[in-house]
Design a protein around this motif. Structure first.
Motif, PDB file in Angstrom:
ATOM      1  N   GLU A 177      14.376  -1.786   4.996  1.00 42.20           N
ATOM      2  CA  GLU A 177      14.093  -0.509   4.351  1.00 42.20           C
ATOM      3  C   GLU A 177      12.828  -0.555   3.484  1.00 42.20           C
ATOM      4  OE1 GLU A 177      16.417   1.800   1.018  1.00 42.20           O
ATOM      5  OE2 GLU A 177      17.758   1.180   2.642  1.00 42.20           O
ATOM      6  N   GLN A 178      12.705  -1.600   2.663  1.00 37.29           N
ATOM      7  CA  GLN A 178      11.643  -1.584   1.642  1.00 37.29           C
ATOM      8  C   GLN A 178      10.437  -2.465   1.937  1.00 37.29           C
ATOM      9  OE1 GLN A 178      12.857  -1.255  -2.490  1.00 37.29           O
ATOM     10  NE2 GLN A 178      14.961  -1.580  -1.883  1.00 37.29           N
ATOM     11  N   THR A 179      10.634  -3.539   2.706  1.00 33.39           N
ATOM     12  CA  THR A 179       9.527  -4.488   2.892  1.00 33.39           C
ATOM     13  C   THR A 179       8.832  -4.322   4.247  1.00 33.39           C
ATOM     14  OG1 THR A 179      10.707  -6.031   1.454  1.00 33.39           O
ATOM     15  CG2 THR A 179       8.883  -6.930   2.712  1.00 33.39           C
ATOM     16  N   GLN A 180       9.613  -4.002   5.283  1.00 33.77           N
ATOM     17  CA  GLN A 180       9.011  -3.881   6.616  1.00 33.77           C
ATOM     18  C   GLN A 180       7.839  -2.875   6.674  1.00 33.77           C
ATOM     19  OE1 GLN A 180      11.936  -3.285   9.699  1.00 33.77           O
ATOM     20  NE2 GLN A 180      10.979  -4.851  10.963  1.00 33.77           N
ATOM     21  N   PRO A 181       7.885  -1.778   5.890  1.00 32.69           N
ATOM     22  CA  PRO A 181       6.731  -0.862   5.920  1.00 32.69           C
ATOM     23  C   PRO A 181       5.395  -1.531   5.584  1.00 32.69           C
ATOM     24  CG  PRO A 181       8.586   0.182   4.787  1.00 32.69           C
ATOM     25  CD  PRO A 181       8.993  -1.242   5.056  1.00 32.69           C
ATOM     26  N   LEU A 182       5.444  -2.720   4.963  1.00 28.61           N
ATOM     27  CA  LEU A 182       4.198  -3.417   4.635  1.00 28.61           C
ATOM     28  C   LEU A 182       3.476  -3.907   5.889  1.00 28.61           C
ATOM     29  CD1 LEU A 182       5.226  -5.557   1.529  1.00 28.61           C
ATOM     30  CD2 LEU A 182       3.866  -3.480   1.579  1.00 28.61           C
ATOM     31  N   ILE A 183       4.222  -4.042   6.977  1.00 23.58           N
ATOM     32  CA  ILE A 183       3.589  -4.507   8.220  1.00 23.58           C
ATOM     33  C   ILE A 183       2.517  -3.494   8.642  1.00 23.58           C
ATOM     34  CG2 ILE A 183       4.027  -5.009  10.670  1.00 23.58           C
ATOM     35  CD1 ILE A 183       6.673  -6.274   9.784  1.00 23.58           C
ATOM     36  N   ASP A 184       2.878  -2.211   8.622  1.00 28.42           N
ATOM     37  CA  ASP A 184       1.894  -1.172   8.961  1.00 28.42           C
ATOM     38  C   ASP A 184       0.793  -1.064   7.909  1.00 28.42           C
ATOM     39  OD1 ASP A 184       2.796  -0.463  11.420  1.00 28.42           O
ATOM     40  OD2 ASP A 184       4.160   1.095  10.685  1.00 28.42           O
ATOM     41  N   TYR A 185       1.195  -1.260   6.668  1.00 25.90           N
ATOM     42  CA  TYR A 185       0.232  -1.180   5.557  1.00 25.90           C
ATOM     43  C   TYR A 185      -0.912  -2.180   5.793  1.00 25.90           C
ATOM     44  CZ  TYR A 185      -1.326  -1.236   0.610  1.00 25.90           C
ATOM     45  OH  TYR A 185      -2.052  -1.164  -0.554  1.00 25.90           O
ATOM     46  N   TYR A 186      -0.542  -3.427   6.135  1.00 29.71           N
ATOM     47  CA  TYR A 186      -1.579  -4.449   6.329  1.00 29.71           C
ATOM     48  C   TYR A 186      -2.227  -4.357   7.707  1.00 29.71           C
ATOM     49  CZ  TYR A 186      -0.464  -6.214   1.776  1.00 29.71           C
ATOM     50  OH  TYR A 186      -0.287  -6.301   0.414  1.00 29.71           O
ATOM     51  N   LYS A 187      -1.501  -3.784   8.676  1.00 27.55           N
ATOM     52  CA  LYS A 187      -2.117  -3.529   9.991  1.00 27.55           C
ATOM     53  C   LYS A 187      -3.271  -2.547   9.794  1.00 27.55           C
ATOM     54  CE  LYS A 187       0.728  -3.493  13.692  1.00 27.55           C
ATOM     55  NZ  LYS A 187       1.842  -2.889  14.438  1.00 27.55           N
ATOM     56  N   ASN A 188      -3.024  -1.523   8.982  1.00 26.94           N
ATOM     57  CA  ASN A 188      -4.063  -0.524   8.713  1.00 26.94           C
ATOM     58  C   ASN A 188      -5.258  -1.126   7.984  1.00 26.94           C
ATOM     59  OD1 ASN A 188      -2.630   1.505   9.949  1.00 26.94           O
ATOM     60  ND2 ASN A 188      -1.621   2.170   8.061  1.00 26.94           N
ATOM     61  N   GLN A 189      -5.025  -2.171   7.219  1.00 32.04           N
ATOM     62  CA  GLN A 189      -6.145  -2.837   6.531  1.00 32.04           C
ATOM     63  C   GLN A 189      -6.860  -3.830   7.439  1.00 32.04           C
ATOM     64  OE1 GLN A 189      -5.222  -4.688   2.782  1.00 32.04           O
ATOM     65  NE2 GLN A 189      -4.633  -2.770   1.815  1.00 32.04           N
ATOM     66  N   GLY A 190      -6.270  -4.059   8.636  1.00 35.84           N
ATOM     67  CA  GLY A 190      -6.894  -4.968   9.610  1.00 35.84           C
ATOM     68  C   GLY A 190      -6.692  -6.442   9.307  1.00 35.84           C
ATOM     69  N   ILE A 191      -5.754  -6.792   8.411  1.00 36.75           N
ATOM     70  CA  ILE A 191      -5.580  -8.218   8.080  1.00 36.75           C
ATOM     71  C   ILE A 191      -4.230  -8.773   8.549  1.00 36.75           C
ATOM     72  CG2 ILE A 191      -7.180  -8.147   6.108  1.00 36.75           C
ATOM     73  CD1 ILE A 191      -4.675  -8.269   4.263  1.00 36.75           C
ATOM     74  N   LEU A 192      -3.449  -7.958   9.272  1.00 31.62           N
ATOM     75  CA  LEU A 192      -2.130  -8.431   9.719  1.00 31.62           C
ATOM     76  C   LEU A 192      -2.257  -9.383  10.909  1.00 31.62           C
ATOM     77  CD1 LEU A 192       1.013  -7.890   9.264  1.00 31.62           C
ATOM     78  CD2 LEU A 192       0.839  -6.678  11.432  1.00 31.62           C
ATOM     79  N   ARG A 193      -1.529 -10.499  10.845  1.00 31.58           N
ATOM     80  CA  ARG A 193      -1.413 -11.412  11.987  1.00 31.58           C
ATOM     81  C   ARG A 193       0.067 -11.702  12.169  1.00 31.58           C
ATOM     82  NH1 ARG A 193      -5.784  -9.940  11.471  1.00 31.58           N
ATOM     83  NH2 ARG A 193      -7.760 -11.074  11.498  1.00 31.58           N
ATOM     84  N   GLU A 194       0.551 -11.638  13.424  1.00 31.29           N
ATOM     85  CA  GLU A 194       1.975 -11.838  13.658  1.00 31.29           C
ATOM     86  C   GLU A 194       2.230 -13.177  14.336  1.00 31.29           C
ATOM     87  OE1 GLU A 194       1.949  -7.880  15.479  1.00 31.29           O
ATOM     88  OE2 GLU A 194       3.703  -7.412  14.233  1.00 31.29           O
TER      89      GLU A 194
END
Ligand code: AP5
Ligand code: ZN
Length: 214
Positions: A177-194
């Motif tokens: 509920e509260q933490t998973q939305p950060l995945i999109d947040y950092y994807k939008n910043q272009g720094i997400l790596r999975e």
């Protein structure tokens, strides 16, 4: 290098963060470890945090943000640092960004360690933590040399209060509920790596080193 570790409780963020910190010579900043140390020392912060942690809930943002913002401005963070367990909510991420902007810096990577929920529940039941130094082990996947005794300091190993099955379920719910939305947040910043966190710890580590180019 400034790195954020993302992932569900028990995904292996702490395990990997320690290894990366050692390899890169940067501090490992775990908000969970900071709270557990405060609980152990009986501080006001520890007392407040414990009431939330024992229920599998997040500690309120206002108790977390200033603590991390102060920590990352200490001298040993000049070369970089690895954040483990922070940010955990969108407001926490925004407050981190605001603090970094104010000093003209930004995070380099947000590494999301992915593990299906059913594996998580199995992992948490086997996790053991040292009461002395906080080192983490696993009965099957990361056993100590001598059963029940910490390899680092000889301390006693225990099951964390929040690793009981019903609390783990609660923490997973809070994560989605509260933490998973950060995945999109950092994807939008272009720094997400999975990375796939369900494989052997050494293989997860290799994949992360590959991403970091170290
Ligand atoms: P925290 O300590 O951060 O807990 P967590 O995020 O729930 O993460 P864990 O420490 O449980 O798991 P991990 O991903 O580090 O996994 P580990 O490497 O140990 O936070 C605790 C509480 O504090 C929160 O619930 C909250 O109340 C509060 N809190 C903290 N930060 C907060 C914040 N920013 N805002 C608000 N509240 C906050 O691995 C798990 C087990 O699996 C270990 O036994 C390990 O040996 C084993 N393992 C690891 N990798 C593998 C692998 N690849 N294969 C097999 N086993 C593995
Ligand atoms: Zn120990």
């Amino acid at each position: 290098m400034k790195i954020i570790m993302l992932g569900a409780p028990g995904a292996g963020k702490g395990t990997q963060a320690k290894k990366i910190a050692e390899k890169c010579g940067i501090p490992h900043i775990s908000t969970g470890d900071i709270f557990r140390a405060n609980i152990k020392n009986g501080t006001e912060l520890g007392k407040k945090a414990k009431t939330y942690m024992d229920q599998g809930l997040l500690v309120p943002d206002e108790l977390v943000c200033d603590l991390v913002v102060d920590r990352i401005q200490q001298d040993d963070c000049k070369k970089g640092y690895i954040l483990d367990g922070f940010p955990r909510t969108i407001p926490q991420a925004e407050s981190l960004d605001k603090a970094l902007q104010a000093i003209g810096e930004k995070m380099d990577y947000a590494i999301d360690v992915e593990v299906p929920d059913e594996n998580i529940v199995k992992r948490m039941g086997g996790r053991r933590a040292c009461v002395g130094c906080g080192a983490t082990y696993h009965l099957v996947y990361a056993p100590t040399k001598k059963e029940g005794i910490c390899d680092v300091c000889g301390g006693e190993l225990i099951l964390r209060d929040d690793d009981k099955p019903e609390t783990v379920q609660k923490r997973l719910g809070v994560y989605h509920e509260q933490t998973q939305p950060l995945i999109d947040y950092y994807k939008n910043q272009g720094i997400l790596r999975e990375v796939d966190g369900s494989v052997d710890m050494e293989d997860v580590f290799k994949e992360i080193l590959n991403i970091l180019g170290v």
